[in-house]
Design a protein around this motif. Structure first.
Motif, PDB file in Angstrom:
ATOM      1  N   TRP A 173       1.089  20.322   5.754  1.00  0.00           N
ATOM      2  CA  TRP A 173      -0.271  20.237   5.234  1.00  0.00           C
ATOM      3  C   TRP A 173      -0.803  21.604   4.830  1.00  0.00           C
ATOM      4  O   TRP A 173      -0.454  22.614   5.433  1.00  0.00           O
ATOM      5  N   ARG A 174      -1.644  21.622   3.818  1.00  0.00           N
ATOM      6  CA  ARG A 174      -2.333  22.832   3.398  1.00  0.00           C
ATOM      7  C   ARG A 174      -3.789  22.473   3.118  1.00  0.00           C
ATOM      8  O   ARG A 174      -4.074  21.393   2.585  1.00  0.00           O
ATOM      9  N   PRO A 175      -4.684  23.332   3.487  1.00  0.00           N
ATOM     10  CA  PRO A 175      -6.091  23.073   3.173  1.00  0.00           C
ATOM     11  C   PRO A 175      -6.287  22.908   1.661  1.00  0.00           C
ATOM     12  O   PRO A 175      -5.757  23.686   0.858  1.00  0.00           O
ATOM     13  N   GLY A 176      -7.037  21.929   1.306  1.00  0.00           N
ATOM     14  CA  GLY A 176      -7.262  21.627  -0.116  1.00  0.00           C
ATOM     15  C   GLY A 176      -6.430  20.463  -0.622  1.00  0.00           C
ATOM     16  O   GLY A 176      -6.687  19.956  -1.734  1.00  0.00           O
ATOM     17  N   ASP A 177      -5.412  20.047   0.166  1.00  0.00           N
ATOM     18  CA  ASP A 177      -4.644  18.862  -0.248  1.00  0.00           C
ATOM     19  C   ASP A 177      -5.547  17.632  -0.254  1.00  0.00           C
ATOM     20  O   ASP A 177      -6.533  17.557   0.488  1.00  0.00           O
ATOM     21  N   ARG A 178      -5.176  16.665  -1.108  1.00  0.00           N
ATOM     22  CA  ARG A 178      -5.918  15.410  -1.162  1.00  0.00           C
ATOM     23  C   ARG A 178      -4.996  14.262  -0.762  1.00  0.00           C
ATOM     24  O   ARG A 178      -3.818  14.214  -1.172  1.00  0.00           O
ATOM     25  N   ILE A 179      -5.539  13.372   0.051  1.00  0.00           N
ATOM     26  CA  ILE A 179      -4.805  12.183   0.495  1.00  0.00           C
ATOM     27  C   ILE A 179      -5.399  10.989  -0.242  1.00  0.00           C
ATOM     28  O   ILE A 179      -6.600  10.701  -0.123  1.00  0.00           O
ATOM     29  N   VAL A 229       3.179  15.508  -3.928  1.00  0.00           N
ATOM     30  CA  VAL A 229       4.228  16.190  -3.161  1.00  0.00           C
ATOM     31  C   VAL A 229       4.871  15.271  -2.126  1.00  0.00           C
ATOM     32  O   VAL A 229       5.958  15.572  -1.609  1.00  0.00           O
ATOM     33  N   HIS A 230       4.208  14.145  -1.815  1.00  0.00           N
ATOM     34  CA  HIS A 230       4.809  13.232  -0.841  1.00  0.00           C
ATOM     35  C   HIS A 230       4.160  11.858  -0.974  1.00  0.00           C
ATOM     36  O   HIS A 230       2.982  11.730  -1.299  1.00  0.00           O
ATOM     37  N   GLU A 231       4.964  10.811  -0.704  1.00  0.00           N
ATOM     38  CA  GLU A 231       4.488   9.441  -0.691  1.00  0.00           C
ATOM     39  C   GLU A 231       5.040   8.741   0.543  1.00  0.00           C
ATOM     40  O   GLU A 231       6.212   8.939   0.908  1.00  0.00           O
ATOM     41  N   GLU A 232       4.223   7.926   1.162  1.00  0.00           N
ATOM     42  CA  GLU A 232       4.645   7.236   2.385  1.00  0.00           C
ATOM     43  C   GLU A 232       3.956   5.883   2.455  1.00  0.00           C
ATOM     44  O   GLU A 232       2.831   5.720   1.941  1.00  0.00           O
ATOM     45  N   ASP A 233       4.624   4.908   3.099  1.00  0.00           N
ATOM     46  CA  ASP A 233       4.124   3.544   3.113  1.00  0.00           C
ATOM     47  C   ASP A 233       2.855   3.390   3.953  1.00  0.00           C
ATOM     48  O   ASP A 233       1.945   2.678   3.560  1.00  0.00           O
ATOM     49  N   LYS A 234       2.809   4.018   5.121  1.00  0.00           N
ATOM     50  CA  LYS A 234       1.669   3.800   6.007  1.00  0.00           C
ATOM     51  C   LYS A 234       1.344   5.060   6.793  1.00  0.00           C
ATOM     52  O   LYS A 234       2.126   6.019   6.817  1.00  0.00           O
ATOM     53  N   ILE A 235       0.162   5.059   7.444  1.00  0.00           N
ATOM     54  CA  ILE A 235      -0.318   6.206   8.227  1.00  0.00           C
ATOM     55  C   ILE A 235       0.159   6.040   9.674  1.00  0.00           C
ATOM     56  O   ILE A 235       0.074   4.947  10.251  1.00  0.00           O
ATOM     57  N   LEU A 236       0.658   7.144  10.280  1.00  0.00           N
ATOM     58  CA  LEU A 236       1.139   7.092  11.668  1.00  0.00           C
ATOM     59  C   LEU A 236      -0.019   7.069  12.651  1.00  0.00           C
ATOM     60  O   LEU A 236      -0.016   6.290  13.621  1.00  0.00           O
ATOM     61  N   SER A 237      -1.026   7.916  12.457  1.00  0.00           N
ATOM     62  CA  SER A 237      -2.133   8.008  13.417  1.00  0.00           C
ATOM     63  C   SER A 237      -3.396   8.368  12.666  1.00  0.00           C
ATOM     64  O   SER A 237      -3.379   9.169  11.716  1.00  0.00           O
ATOM     65  N   LEU A 238      -4.508   7.780  13.119  1.00  0.00           N
ATOM     66  CA  LEU A 238      -5.804   8.041  12.506  1.00  0.00           C
ATOM     67  C   LEU A 238      -6.840   8.114  13.631  1.00  0.00           C
ATOM     68  O   LEU A 238      -6.961   7.194  14.445  1.00  0.00           O
ATOM     69  N   ARG A 239      -7.556   9.242  13.723  1.00  0.00           N
ATOM     70  CA  ARG A 239      -8.531   9.458  14.807  1.00  0.00           C
ATOM     71  C   ARG A 239      -9.861   9.930  14.240  1.00  0.00           C
ATOM     72  O   ARG A 239      -9.905  10.584  13.189  1.00  0.00           O
ATOM     73  N   THR A 255       0.845  -1.198   0.000  1.00  0.00           N
ATOM     74  CA  THR A 255       0.000   0.000   0.000  1.00  0.00           C
ATOM     75  C   THR A 255       0.872   1.235   0.000  1.00  0.00           C
ATOM     76  O   THR A 255       2.076   1.194   0.284  1.00  0.00           O
ATOM     77  N   LEU A 256       0.225   2.357  -0.303  1.00  0.00           N
ATOM     78  CA  LEU A 256       0.944   3.627  -0.383  1.00  0.00           C
ATOM     79  C   LEU A 256      -0.043   4.756  -0.123  1.00  0.00           C
ATOM     80  O   LEU A 256      -1.214   4.672  -0.496  1.00  0.00           O
ATOM     81  N   VAL A 257       0.447   5.793   0.552  1.00  0.00           N
ATOM     82  CA  VAL A 257      -0.348   6.987   0.810  1.00  0.00           C
ATOM     83  C   VAL A 257       0.309   8.143   0.076  1.00  0.00           C
ATOM     84  O   VAL A 257       1.495   8.419   0.266  1.00  0.00           O
ATOM     85  N   ARG A 258      -0.470   8.826  -0.766  1.00  0.00           N
ATOM     86  CA  ARG A 258       0.054   9.956  -1.531  1.00  0.00           C
ATOM     87  C   ARG A 258      -0.633  11.236  -1.070  1.00  0.00           C
ATOM     88  O   ARG A 258      -1.832  11.241  -0.792  1.00  0.00           O
ATOM     89  N   VAL A 259       0.170  12.307  -1.064  1.00  0.00           N
ATOM     90  CA  VAL A 259      -0.356  13.641  -0.807  1.00  0.00           C
ATOM     91  C   VAL A 259      -0.315  14.388  -2.132  1.00  0.00           C
ATOM     92  O   VAL A 259       0.770  14.616  -2.702  1.00  0.00           O
ATOM     93  N   VAL A 260      -1.491  14.759  -2.637  1.00  0.00           N
ATOM     94  CA  VAL A 260      -1.610  15.392  -3.948  1.00  0.00           C
ATOM     95  C   VAL A 260      -2.043  16.832  -3.743  1.00  0.00           C
ATOM     96  O   VAL A 260      -2.985  17.114  -2.986  1.00  0.00           O
ATOM     97  N   ARG A 261      -1.352  17.739  -4.426  1.00  0.00           N
ATOM     98  CA  ARG A 261      -1.625  19.174  -4.273  1.00  0.00           C
ATOM     99  C   ARG A 261      -1.737  19.803  -5.654  1.00  0.00           C
ATOM    100  O   ARG A 261      -0.970  19.488  -6.578  1.00  0.00           O
ATOM    101  N   ALA A 262      -2.665  20.713  -5.792  1.00  0.00           N
ATOM    102  CA  ALA A 262      -2.874  21.393  -7.072  1.00  0.00           C
ATOM    103  C   ALA A 262      -1.897  22.544  -7.207  1.00  0.00           C
ATOM    104  O   ALA A 262      -1.678  23.316  -6.266  1.00  0.00           O
TER     105      ALA A 262
END
Length: 733
Positions: free
Chosen positions: A713-719, A678-688, A661-668
């Motif tokens: 982080w910036r408002p409007g980013d997509r995960i 703008v960033h890729e990471e293998d897993k999520i550190l914390s989820l609440r 799996t992979l988590v991507r941070v996409v920004r316009a």
């Protein structure tokens, strides 16, 4: 001293023989002396005290006697005469035999030219001759039944050189006695700067030449070829025109070319039905070459499709052939003739109602609801009358092969369309100078026997004697007798009735590719050609190799050969002998029999895909949008993203069932507006979810998310949460 002798004689034009009244006479110079002296002397005698003669050979006792006689002649001031033309011809003949006479009153010594020197001289002579012919080509008659062996004597070129030339041009020669096709013969003639000239009987006459030679030109029925997309109602239309029940093939699609002759309103018409599937493009092309009128059938509810566009390209490639557009299925509610006409105009078919020259008829061939079929027949009759199709009836019959097949009971049979003359039983015929036979029986395509076949009639011919099975498009010509048929025969010594057979140890051009061996048995030659053409897939990693292709039922020998070749045996519209079924069960050979051609394509495609390397496929699992950014934890650098899941779900430990799996941070991008990772990471550190720790957030829920290596982080980013799964390789359709 023997190399150079000085003699006080006048400098004269030395001829091969110098005669005197002295008993020591008849001195004959070698060719080398003649060539070296003649170009330095003149015909006008001039007094020169000393003249040098160079002897380019090792002196012997015989040469010594010769020089003594020669000096005696010179110093006694004897009378010198030139040789006659007959004497010069005798010496030229003597030189050609490989030796030179030095004294006529003794037995001459014989100097033989070595084979290497002779070959060198012949090669130089051929080069000089070719250089002269390059400036002024020489016309040369082509011998009957030209082969490398008899062309060698005609062109004065060694057979080995001709074979090397043909191999250089990519033509594989089986033997030196193989009769070569006309294009290869012309290529050899032009390569050696000759102009090929053939006898009148060897040159194919044009239609106009044969018509001019005929004294019995008669009106003949028109040949109408039907083109169009698959399932646009071509066969239904023809069945409605000839008032017969529908005879659909497997899958309710036409998979072979067929022809039949019918009488409509006291007018004879020959229809040629062509398949509409993409795999039968060559059949459609052959149909346009033998036709007088083209019927372009378009379904009014579907309009112009892929094979319709291909048919239009064939129509435009034959601008002199009349075309009639038939808009079929106009009885359907969703039919839109106006749209179909507009599409035809966009593709270059100029309809009459829009100022063009192509007539268009809106019809319906539905049983019980036929519409405007009489109008279509009237237009066909009008076009035939305007073009006045005629053919000679007093010339030997000529016909074009439409299809060829073979069966154990009836043997080899071909379906032909007669163009001129009359074809009748017991006549001898030749097909493309490769096969010959005697007409054993004539029948229409529906099995009805006929005594004679005239122009524009499609008939089935049997009675082959020798040669390979003809291919669609070949020409059948009637000859006078069996001897003439054998004299015209020009077929290669191939296995009878079989196409090219690959050796089992042959490797494909790409040695690293994996191979799928396939054997094909089909009902007709046209179907066989279509199958071998579609079994080509867009990949370099796996190669489909046709180890054998043949016509007829599947036999036990075919099963054994498939086992030896480790091949899949594919049968198309053929039966299997009882012994072959038993052998197939005992050997577990991969035997596939199909009646629809694209089922064969799909099956072989699965075998090709099974050999392709596996690949990682990316799948989107969930998407969340950053709504707000919060400080997180004791560290000021740590920030949390307040998110809302808009699609799928966001999983803490990654989605289940994936290889990774992979988590991507996409920004316009603010300037271009395009999304960028703008960033890729293998897993999520914390989820609440609010203050509660959760393992996943489904669609529509909000929560907080933190990554271990990213906090900008910036408002409007997509995960975007994605998963990777290993799947088998696939081919594009």
């Amino acid at each position: 001293a023997w190399r150079q002798v000085r003699c006080g004689v006048p400098r004269v034009a030395i001829r091969p023989t110098i005669r005197t009244t002295s008993p020591h006479h008849l001195f004959t110079t070698p060719p080398t002396i003649t060539s070296q002296v003649a170009h330095r002397t003149t015909l006008t005698p001039s007094v020169r005290p000393f003249t040098s003669f160079i002897f380019p050979f090792t002196p012997t006792t015989h040469h010594a006697r010769t020089l003594v006689a020669f000096t005696h002649i010179c110093h006694t001031n004897t009378h010198t005469t030139y040789t006659t033309q007959q004497q010069q011809q005798q010496q030229h003949t003597t030189q050609q035999r490989g030796y030179v006479n030095y004294l006529d009153d003794e037995d001459p010594p014989k100097r033989r030219v070595s084979p290497a020197m002779r070959e060198k001289l012949l090669r130089e002579a051929r080069i000089r001759s070719m250089a002269e012919r390059a400036l002024n080509p020489v016309s040369l008659r082509v011998p009957p039944h030209p082969s490398p062996k008899n062309l060698s004597s005609t062109l004065s070129i060694p057979t080995v050189a001709l074979l090397k030339t043909m191999i250089h041009f990519g033509y594989k020669v089986l033997s030196s006695t193989e009769v070569l096709p006309d294009d290869i013969v012309d290529l050899l003639f032009h390569e050696y700067h000759y102009i090929p000239v053939r006898d009148a009987e060897d040159i194919a006459e044009s239609d106009s030449d044969r018509a001019a030679r005929s004294k019995d030109m008669r009106k003949r029925p028109p040949v109408v070829t039907v083109l169009g997309h698959v399932n646009h109602g071509k066969t239904s239309l023809l069945d409605a025109l000839r008032k017969s029940g529908a005879t659909y093939e497997a899958g309710r699609i036409t998979q072979s070319i067929s022809a039949f002759h019918v009488n409509i309103h006291d007018m004879g018409v020959t229809f040629v039905d062509t398949p509409g599937h993409a795999a039968f493009g060559r059949m459609r092309e052959r149909g346009t070459k033998i036709t007088d009128i083209i019927l372009l059938v378009v379904a009014a509810d579907e309009g112009v499709k892929a094979q319709t566009e291909e048919a239009i390209s064939l129509v435009l490639a034959h601008p002199n052939t009349p075309v009639i557009v038939v808009l079929n299925k106009c009885d359907k509610e969703e039919a839109d003739p106006a749209r179909s006409k507009a599409q035809l105009m966009q593709n270059g078919i100029m309809l009459e109602e829009f100022g063009g020259h192509v007539p268009c008829v809106e019809v319906s061939a539905k049983p019980g609801g036929e519409r405007n079929l009489d109008t279509l027949v009237g237009i066909i009759s009008l076009v035939a009358e305007m073009n006045n199709f005629r053919a000679p009836y007093d010339l030997p019959a000529r016909a074009t092969v439409i299809e060829a097949t073979r069966s154990p009971v009836q043997g080899s049979r071909i379906t032909v369309l007669v163009h001129e003359g009359a074809l009748s039983p017991q006549q001898h015929f030749v097909v493309n100078d490769r096969s010959w036979g005697r007409v054993r029986g004539l029948s229409l395509t529906d099995g009805t026997a006929v005594p004679v076949a005239t122009a524009s009639m499609p008939v089935v011919v049997g009675g082959f004697k020798d040669g390979p099975l003809p291919s669609p498009g070949d020409t059948l010509v009637v000859v006078a007798n069996e001897n003439e048929a054998k004299n015209k025969l020009r077929f290669r010594k191939e296995p009878r009735g079989k196409e090219r057979k690959l050796q089992l140890n042959e490797t494909p051009d790409n040695a690293a590719a994996k191979v799928v061996n396939v054997m094909v048995k089909a009902d007709t030659v046209g179907s066989l050609q279509a199958i071998t053409e579609i079994l080509q897939y867009p990949t370099d990693q796996v190669v489909v190799q046709i180890v054998r292709q043949d016509i007829g039922p599947i036999t036990a020998a075919d099963i054994d050969e498939a086992v030896d070749a480790k091949a899949t045996l594919v049968g198309f519209k053929v039966n299997t002998e009882k012994s072959a079924d038993e052998r197939a069960r005992s050997t577990n050979v991969d035997l596939q029999k199909h009646d629809i051609i694209y089922h064969i394509y799909d099956y072989v495609k699965e075998k090709v895909e099974a050999l392709l390397p596996s690949r990682m496929v990316e799948s989107e699992v969930g998407v969340a949008e950053v709504k707000q950014v919060f400080p997180g934890g004791k560290s000021r650098d740590t920030k949390l993203a307040g998110i809302a899941v808009v699609r799928g779900k966001i999983d803490l430990n990654g989605p289940a069932g994936f290889h990774s799996t992979l988590v991507r941070v996409v920004r316009a991008d603010p300037e271009t507006g395009r999304d960028a990772t703008v960033h890729e990471e293998d897993k999520i550190l914390s989820l609440r979810h609010f203050r509660e720790k959760v393992t996943e957030l489904p669609k529509g829920m909000e929560g907080g998310l933190a990554l271990s290596e990213f906090c900008d982080w910036r408002p409007g980013d997509r995960i975007v949460s994605v998963g990777f799964q290993q799947t088998q390789g696939k081919l594009p359709w």
